[in-house]
Design a protein around this motif. Structure first.
Motif, PDB file in Angstrom:
ATOM      1  N   ALA A 480       0.822  -1.208   0.000  1.00 57.30           N
ATOM      2  CA  ALA A 480       0.000   0.000   0.000  1.00 57.30           C
ATOM      3  C   ALA A 480       0.860   1.264   0.000  1.00 57.30           C
ATOM      4  N   VAL A 481       1.946   1.260   0.761  1.00 55.32           N
ATOM      5  CA  VAL A 481       2.776   2.459   0.859  1.00 55.32           C
ATOM      6  C   VAL A 481       3.670   2.605  -0.367  1.00 55.32           C
ATOM      7  N   ARG A 488      -2.809   5.790   5.147  1.00 54.21           N
ATOM      8  CA  ARG A 488      -3.718   5.261   6.167  1.00 54.21           C
ATOM      9  C   ARG A 488      -4.280   3.917   5.693  1.00 54.21           C
ATOM     10  N   LEU A 489      -4.311   2.956   6.629  1.00 56.61           N
ATOM     11  CA  LEU A 489      -4.875   1.637   6.350  1.00 56.61           C
ATOM     12  C   LEU A 489      -5.928   1.312   7.406  1.00 56.61           C
ATOM     13  N   ASN A 507      -5.930   4.312   1.547  1.00 55.19           N
ATOM     14  CA  ASN A 507      -6.326   5.559   0.886  1.00 55.19           C
ATOM     15  C   ASN A 507      -5.368   5.945  -0.219  1.00 55.19           C
ATOM     16  N   GLY A 508      -4.703   4.942  -0.802  1.00 57.54           N
ATOM     17  CA  GLY A 508      -3.738   5.219  -1.855  1.00 57.54           C
ATOM     18  C   GLY A 508      -4.416   5.449  -3.204  1.00 57.54           C
ATOM     19  N   CYS A 509      -3.596   5.387  -4.260  1.00 51.87           N
ATOM     20  CA  CYS A 509      -4.106   5.645  -5.604  1.00 51.87           C
ATOM     21  C   CYS A 509      -4.835   4.461  -6.202  1.00 51.87           C
ATOM     22  N   LEU A 545      -7.267   0.972  -2.541  1.00 50.98           N
ATOM     23  CA  LEU A 545      -7.445  -0.455  -2.805  1.00 50.98           C
ATOM     24  C   LEU A 545      -8.046  -1.122  -1.571  1.00 50.98           C
ATOM     25  N   ALA A 546      -9.049  -1.993  -1.792  1.00 55.92           N
ATOM     26  CA  ALA A 546      -9.672  -2.741  -0.695  1.00 55.92           C
ATOM     27  C   ALA A 546      -9.642  -4.221  -1.041  1.00 55.92           C
TER      28      ALA A 546
END
Length: 554
Positions: A480-481, A488-489, A507-509, A545-546
């Protein structure tokens, strides 16, 4: 009371070799060729005996009958002594059947035609053709017999003393015999095909995926038993967990069941040797009601079942829509159930081998980590400590963070090495506590916020499972990072009936959705989830992404 031996006498025992020779000589030979040759010879001998004892019946053609029988007897002896080496169903055997038909038809013609006492020998031709070519031979043989009957009885029908009734009864005799022998030939051909299917039973792929295994196993059993719907239920001999699988027109439906009430209700049907069809139907309906499978409401007349037992599991195999009600079908069901039980044992063995190989690989990896990475990290830490001591106080802060990360990695490697060396299970711990520690560690390492929630809060799991979940969380955070630029995750764990559901959202792209097929990214996460026996799915691609991960609890 004492007994006294008689001196001078010894029991007489026939030589062992003589008994063995007699047994071999009189042993029944299952060869159809040998049976046909022997039947032909016996028929000729009885015909010769009948003419010798009562020569008045063929008085008009006595010499011709004698010559015919002598020739036919020599022909029969030759085939018994030196049988041909042709295959059983070879068309060349038609020559011998033609000789049989002509010789027996001539004998009947010479001995009072339709009233001939040798008329019952004619069905021998029908039997021989059925043994060679099955139901096709029975049909062709019946047509040949009707033609011979018409040729033999034609004169009697038009000589002024009509024997039409006798002609009709003889014809019916051949037709009934053909129908009975045709049924025998059809059953024999069907059994031969099924034996071939049993012999060519496909070996399930060497995988630890139970659903792939069961798809191959039950698919082959469905074709063998000519049944579209099958049900397989089995439980570990240790008790507790078990599985139920149903094969139908839509494929495999599989469910892993660990409810003790379910197994308590169905334990009797697993251990009982024979079940009546009504009781088997009741068990199927109870299984369907428990699992929500309404298709198991069936007719008791179409249900067969057989138990199986192995070293690790006990279960029962059900044929739900048994369209074949032949008496041998139940025996074939029992054979299939035993074979499925053996295949389940093979699956358990492959699981054990895979687990052992995984443990051995962990030991090897731990040794390599201890002898290389851990030692090099220790050397790097000492050099870093010396460099930090030589620097001014205000310039040491960045190196302190690096030193802390290296110390944490050394601690984790040492823990992995120790656990791998002992190969013992870590104690049961609260997931909330251990994962909260891991989340804090990852938050500081990657500079992001991780919100963790566990339901229920007091959920427990073995230490090895904690380690796998920590690795999942670590991999998801890094992805994610690094790839999504997330800060934030949100991580949520929920206990379900069949395991654990993990939701990870950032909350990424995000990423672009795939076109046409399931994405293979993230590969490392998918591989780890697959090794845990779970599934990974992406529920949202952007923004952020979820992922949804479902894994079974150990």
């Amino acid at each position: 009371m004492a007994t006294r031996k008689l001196s001078g006498f010894a029991p007489i025992h026939p030589p062992v070799g003589l008994w063995r020779s007699l047994r071999e000589r009189w042993r029944i030979n299952p060869s159809p060729d040998r049976l046909i040759s022997t039947g032909r010879l016996v028929a000729v001998l009885f015909a010769a005996l009948a003419i010798y004892l009562d020569p008045t019946r063929p008085a008009g053609f006595l010499n011709e009958a004698h010559y015919l029988l002598a020739t036919y007897l020599a022909f029969s002896l030759l085939l018994v002594v030196a049988p041909p080496s042709w295959p059983l169903g070879s068309g060349l055997h038609l020559i011998f059947h033609a000789v049989d038909a002509l010789a027996l038809a001539a004998l009947v013609y010479l001995t009072d035609e339709l009233n001939s006492p040798f008329f019952p020998f004619l069905p021998f031709i029908l039997l021989a053709a059925t043994l060679r070519w099955g139901i096709l031979g029975a049909v062709i043989g019946a047509l040949a017999m009707e033609a011979l009957l018409f040729a033999i009885g034609w004169k009697d029908l038009w000589d002024g003393d009509s024997e039409l009734n006798l002609f009709i009864m003889r014809s019916a005799y051949f037709l009934v015999a053909a129908a009975m022998l045709g049924y025998f030939g059809a059953c024999r051909a069907s059994n031969s095909r099924r034996f071939a299917q049993l012999a060519s039973w496909s070996f399930a792929p060497a995988t630890t995926d139970a659903q792939i295994w069961l798809t191959d196993l039950l698919g082959h059993a469905s074709g063998l038993l000519r049944a579209e719907k099958l049900v397989l239920i089995w439980q570990s001999k240790k008790g507790g967990n078990g599985s139920v699988a149903m094969w139908g027109p839509d494929g495999l439906c599989y469910s892993s069941v660990d409810d003790p009430l379910f197994w308590r209700a169905h334990a009797a049907c697993l251990s009982q040797g024979a079940l009546s069809r009504k009781k088997a139907m009741a068990q199927l309906q109870a299984i369907g009601a428990s699992l929500g499978w309404p298709d198991l409401i069936v007719d008791s007349a179409m249900v067969r079942s057989a138990p199986f037992m192995g070293a690790t599991a006990i279960g029962r195999f059900y044929v739900v829509d048994a369209s074949n009600r032949h008496e041998d079908a139940q025996h074939l069901t029992q054979i299939t159930a035993l074979r499925i039980g053996h295949e389940l044992e093979r699956l358990a063995l492959i699981h054990a081998i895979a687990d052992n190989a995984r443990d051995q690989e962990r030991v090897r990896l731990a040794r390599d980590l201890h002898d290389s990475v851990l030692q090099e990290l220790t050397a790097a830490s000492l050099k870093l400590k010396a460099a930090r001591a030589a620097m001014p106080e205000d310039a040491r802060e960045p190196l302190n963070g690096v030193s802390h990360i290296m110390a944490e990695q050394q601690r984790r490697i040492r823990l992995f090495v120790e656990n791998s060396r002992t190969l013992e299970s870590m104690p049961v711990r609260d997931l909330s506590f251990s994962l909260a520690e891991k989340a804090d560690e990852l938050s500081g390492q990657w500079g992001c916020d991780i919100a963790l929630s566990v339901h229920p809060p007091d959920m427990e799991a073995p230490g090895g499972f904690h380690r796998e979940l920590a690795q999942l969380l670590s991999e998801a955070t890094a992805n994610a990072v690094r790839h999504g630029g997330a800060t934030r995750l949100a991580v949520e764990l929920k206990q379900q009936e069949k395991g654990l559901c993990i939701t990870i959202a950032d909350n990424g792209c995000g990423m672009s959705p795939p076109i046409g097929e399931e994405p293979t990214w993230p590969r490392s996460l998918r591989a780890r989830v697959h090794d845990m026996g779970g599934r990974l799915g992406i529920t949202r691609y952007a923004p952020g992404l979820a992922m949804k991960i479902e894994v079974p609890l150990p």
